[in-house]
Scaffold this active site. Sequence first.
Site, short mmCIF file in Angstrom:
data_model
loop_
_atom_site.label_atom_id
_atom_site.label_comp_id
_atom_site.label_asym_id
_atom_site.label_seq_id
_atom_site.Cartn_x
_atom_site.Cartn_y
_atom_site.Cartn_z
N GLU A 224 -23.41 -17.13 -59.29
CA GLU A 224 -23.49 -17.94 -58.06
C GLU A 224 -24.60 -18.96 -58.16
O GLU A 224 -24.43 -20.13 -57.80
CB GLU A 224 -23.85 -17.02 -56.89
CG GLU A 224 -22.75 -16.59 -56.02
CD GLU A 224 -23.33 -15.73 -54.91
OE1 GLU A 224 -23.31 -16.19 -53.77
OE2 GLU A 224 -23.81 -14.62 -55.20
N GLY B 108 -21.69 -6.29 -48.01
CA GLY B 108 -20.62 -5.40 -47.57
C GLY B 108 -20.61 -5.36 -46.04
O GLY B 108 -21.66 -5.24 -45.41
N ILE C 167 -23.57 0.14 -51.32
CA ILE C 167 -22.93 1.07 -50.39
C ILE C 167 -21.41 1.05 -50.62
O ILE C 167 -20.78 0.00 -50.43
CB ILE C 167 -23.25 0.71 -48.91
CG1 ILE C 167 -24.76 0.58 -48.69
CG2 ILE C 167 -22.61 1.73 -47.95
CD1 ILE C 167 -25.57 1.83 -48.97
N MET D 118 -28.76 -5.95 -50.74
CA MET D 118 -29.83 -5.27 -51.47
C MET D 118 -31.14 -6.07 -51.60
O MET D 118 -32.02 -5.65 -52.33
CB MET D 118 -29.31 -4.88 -52.87
CG MET D 118 -28.17 -3.89 -52.81
SD MET D 118 -27.47 -3.48 -54.42
CE MET D 118 -28.83 -2.62 -55.18
N GLU D 119 -31.24 -7.21 -50.94
CA GLU D 119 -32.44 -8.04 -51.15
C GLU D 119 -33.02 -8.68 -49.88
O GLU D 119 -34.24 -8.90 -49.80
CB GLU D 119 -32.14 -9.19 -52.14
CG GLU D 119 -31.73 -8.78 -53.53
CD GLU D 119 -30.24 -8.47 -53.66
OE1 GLU D 119 -29.46 -8.85 -52.75
OE2 GLU D 119 -29.85 -7.85 -54.66
N ASP E 23 -16.87 -7.21 -49.44
CA ASP E 23 -16.24 -5.88 -49.43
C ASP E 23 -16.57 -5.21 -48.11
O ASP E 23 -17.34 -5.75 -47.30
CB ASP E 23 -16.77 -5.05 -50.61
CG ASP E 23 -18.27 -4.89 -50.57
OD1 ASP E 23 -18.73 -3.94 -49.94
OD2 ASP E 23 -19.00 -5.73 -51.13
N1 ADE Z 1 -23.54 -6.59 -51.80
C1 ADE Z 1 -22.21 -6.83 -51.66
N2 ADE Z 1 -21.56 -5.72 -51.25
C2 ADE Z 1 -22.52 -4.75 -51.11
C3 ADE Z 1 -22.48 -3.39 -50.75
N3 ADE Z 1 -21.32 -2.80 -50.44
N4 ADE Z 1 -23.64 -2.69 -50.73
C4 ADE Z 1 -24.81 -3.30 -51.06
N5 ADE Z 1 -24.90 -4.58 -51.43
C5 ADE Z 1 -23.77 -5.32 -51.45
#
Ligand code: ADE
Length: 251
Positions: free
Chosen positions: A14, A80, A173, A194-195, A218
């Site tokens: 990206e 997510g 997750i 996550m950031e 997702d």
């Molecule tokens: N980034 C994209 N999908 C995610 C998920 N399900 N958990 C954590 N970080 C993500």
Amino acid sequence: MTRNIGILGAMAQEIDEVKALLTDKTIVKIANREFVVGKIGGVRCVVAFSKWGKVAATITATLLIQEFAVTDLFFIGTAGALADGLKIGDIVIANRLVQHDLDARPIIQRFELPLLNRVYVNSDPELSDLAGRAVSNLINKGVEKMVGDEAVKDFNLAPSLHFGDIASGDQFINSNEKRQEILNLLPDVLCVEMEGAAVAQVCLEFGTPFTVIRTISDTADHNARIDFNKFIEEVANAYSRAIVSEIMRLI
Ligand code: ADE
């Protein structure tokens, strides 16, 4: 003050797309990270891959502020979905960030940032509004202009824009139990990644305005891994490139 915009992205591909937008480029390497300094549409900026997880993103955000003196920071990536009604391809802009895996009880309450007396860090309202206008413009022009007709069909894309809380933790997750556990404790959270909350904490401590822009890739359940890479290649990369170009056009 001349603006010097920091752009961080959670996925290497990206951010490669965003780096491709830069003119007058200089590459600086620090701590196994590549910072590309240049201009997008005449606006000075520094672009870097944050790397994955809170510690990695903290290092990158700190370097961006301390070594490159960015005046504003945009974080872009995928997430997510936790909230009902969010669809793959929707875009979430953060109002507040929280670390869902931070727990120093019984010393302080669950999720509280030690010594900062707060659970949530607010994004900068002006940057979130700017990012929102950029995303709205792109949605109004038609998502197929960003990603092409095939990706629209493959992922059934009909994106909408949402503002709300984003939770971050050092976990991808992908189970119904875990996603429900986070939702039970933090019912206002729209999505998980996550950031973002780590970058938010860095920006809070340095006094740097920031916002976080996340595309839903997702639903953070047992389907979470399906086609994640395909989504990054066909959708997230193109979204990031288009969103950053449009933000720079509006600045
Ligand atoms: N980034 C994209 N999908 C995610 C998920 N399900 N958990 C954590 N970080 C993500």
